[in-house]
Design a protein around this motif. Structure first.
Motif, short mmCIF file in Angstrom:
data_model
loop_
_atom_site.label_atom_id
_atom_site.label_comp_id
_atom_site.label_asym_id
_atom_site.label_seq_id
_atom_site.Cartn_x
_atom_site.Cartn_y
_atom_site.Cartn_z
N ASP A 23 0.88 -1.38 -0.01
CA ASP A 23 -0.11 0.00 -0.05
C ASP A 23 0.78 1.20 0.08
OD1 ASP A 23 -2.28 -1.45 -0.16
OD2 ASP A 23 -2.55 -1.87 1.92
N TYR A 24 1.69 1.24 0.97
CA TYR A 24 2.73 2.45 0.89
C TYR A 24 3.35 2.71 -0.39
CZ TYR A 24 5.69 6.16 2.21
OH TYR A 24 6.56 7.58 2.12
N GLN A 25 4.15 1.91 -0.88
CA GLN A 25 4.92 2.03 -1.80
C GLN A 25 4.08 2.01 -3.31
OE1 GLN A 25 8.39 -0.70 0.12
NE2 GLN A 25 8.43 -1.06 -2.26
N ARG A 26 2.93 1.93 -3.24
CA ARG A 26 2.21 2.06 -4.34
C ARG A 26 1.32 3.27 -4.19
NH1 ARG A 26 -0.52 -4.11 -4.87
NH2 ARG A 26 1.42 -5.03 -5.73
N GLN A 27 1.79 4.24 -3.29
CA GLN A 27 1.14 5.31 -3.03
C GLN A 27 -0.39 5.35 -2.55
OE1 GLN A 27 2.23 7.95 -6.12
NE2 GLN A 27 4.52 8.33 -5.39
N ARG A 28 -0.64 4.45 -1.97
CA ARG A 28 -2.06 4.21 -1.48
C ARG A 28 -2.34 4.60 0.04
NH1 ARG A 28 -1.85 3.55 -6.21
NH2 ARG A 28 -2.96 1.78 -7.47
N ILE A 29 -1.21 4.78 0.70
CA ILE A 29 -1.45 5.42 2.13
C ILE A 29 -1.11 6.96 1.97
CG2 ILE A 29 -0.30 5.40 4.31
CD1 ILE A 29 0.04 2.12 4.04
N ASN A 30 -1.68 7.70 2.59
CA ASN A 30 -1.76 9.23 2.39
C ASN A 30 -2.14 9.92 3.85
OD1 ASN A 30 -4.36 9.22 2.38
ND2 ASN A 30 -4.49 10.61 0.83
N SER A 31 -2.23 9.26 4.96
CA SER A 31 -2.63 9.70 6.07
C SER A 31 -2.55 8.43 7.29
CB SER A 31 -3.98 10.27 6.05
OG SER A 31 -4.91 9.17 5.94
N GLU A 32 -2.68 9.08 8.42
CA GLU A 32 -2.69 7.94 9.54
C GLU A 32 -3.88 7.06 9.44
OE1 GLU A 32 -2.43 8.26 14.20
OE2 GLU A 32 -0.61 9.04 13.13
N ARG A 33 -4.91 7.49 8.95
CA ARG A 33 -6.15 6.82 8.82
C ARG A 33 -6.07 5.71 7.75
NH1 ARG A 33 -7.95 7.98 13.08
NH2 ARG A 33 -9.28 10.10 13.53
N SER A 34 -5.38 6.05 6.74
CA SER A 34 -5.37 4.91 5.67
C SER A 34 -4.13 4.07 6.00
CB SER A 34 -4.90 5.77 4.33
OG SER A 34 -3.74 6.65 4.33
N LEU A 35 -3.15 4.43 6.93
CA LEU A 35 -2.14 3.60 7.34
C LEU A 35 -3.00 2.71 8.32
CD1 LEU A 35 0.64 2.58 7.95
CD2 LEU A 35 0.86 4.51 9.61
N GLN A 36 -3.81 3.22 9.21
CA GLN A 36 -4.86 2.14 9.95
C GLN A 36 -5.47 1.20 9.16
OE1 GLN A 36 -7.96 4.38 11.94
NE2 GLN A 36 -6.98 4.07 13.76
N ALA A 37 -6.07 1.69 8.11
CA ALA A 37 -6.91 0.70 7.38
C ALA A 37 -6.18 -0.29 6.63
CB ALA A 37 -7.76 1.64 6.16
N SER A 38 -4.97 0.00 6.24
CA SER A 38 -4.02 -0.90 5.48
C SER A 38 -3.57 -1.71 6.31
CB SER A 38 -2.98 -0.21 4.95
OG SER A 38 -1.83 -1.14 4.38
N LEU A 39 -3.23 -1.59 7.73
CA LEU A 39 -2.60 -2.36 8.49
C LEU A 39 -3.99 -3.24 9.24
CD1 LEU A 39 -0.28 -3.40 10.16
CD2 LEU A 39 -0.60 -1.94 12.08
N TRP A 40 -4.90 -2.78 9.44
CA TRP A 40 -6.20 -3.42 9.75
C TRP A 40 -6.51 -4.37 8.67
CZ3 TRP A 40 -10.78 -5.17 7.64
CH2 TRP A 40 -11.75 -5.93 8.76
#
Length: 190
Positions: free
Chosen positions: A20-37
């Protein structure tokens, strides 16, 4: 510390960063939270594990009661087995003091802490209240730029040094960002 769960969290963190991060899909702490979940949800045993996002946890401080909202909480069938705090600061050095204090406060009051899905409204299917397990794992995970160590500091990012409540139950995960490169992933167990 829970070996299987620790490995599932590390694998999930690595997958969140690499997919997710390396594909530029994480742009906030909330999206990091969603990705890790999402990554954790793929790896956990669904019949015996349950996750909460930002559950309210009440603790007592020297100034009176305080409500904390950790980013993710993982439970087994009746206990909290992991509390996770996240930080998304890809252009900054990591800020962690507030997150570590949240984890320390929760760890220091294991016997008094409990969470439940008390905001659910509908047909009752699982109203379990989860206390903290004796071996609950406390996790800090962040995306940030390299921290430059000061005099006498270790180059490794170890935030729990000297915090007895987190001794032997702490996991630190980092995705260190660099301009024009993939982030480097680091794991430290405390």
């Amino acid at each position: 510390m829970r070996h299987l769960l620790r490995n599932q969290i590390i694998e999930s963190w690595t997958a969140a960063i690499e997919t997710d991060y390396q594909r530029q899909r994480i742009n906030s702490e909330r999206s990091l939270q969603a990705s890790l979940w999402s990554q954790l949800n793929r790896r956990l045993h669904h019949r015996t594990r349950r996750m909460f996002i930002e559950p309210a946890i009440k603790v007592m401080t020297s100034l009176g009661p305080k409500t904390l909202y950790p980013d993710l909480v993982v439970c087994n069938s009746n206990k909290v087995i992991a509390v996770i705090e996240l930080k998304y600061e890809p252009r900054k050095r990591p800020t962690y003091h507030k997150d570590i204090e949240t984890l320390r406060l929760i760890a220091s009051q294991r016997e008094a802490v409990a969470i439940s899905n008390n905001r659910y409204r509908g047909k009752e299917t699982d109203s379990t209240e989860y206390g903290l397990a004796r071996e609950t794992m406390f996790v800090w995970a962040g995306i940030h730029r390299q921290q430059i160590p000061g005099p006498g500091e270790d180059a490794a990012l170890r935030f729990n040094a000297g915090i007895p409540e987190l001794k032997s139950c702490f996991l630190e995960l980092h995705a260190v960002t660099r301009v024009g490169q993939d982030p480097s992933i680091h794991c430290h167990r405390g």
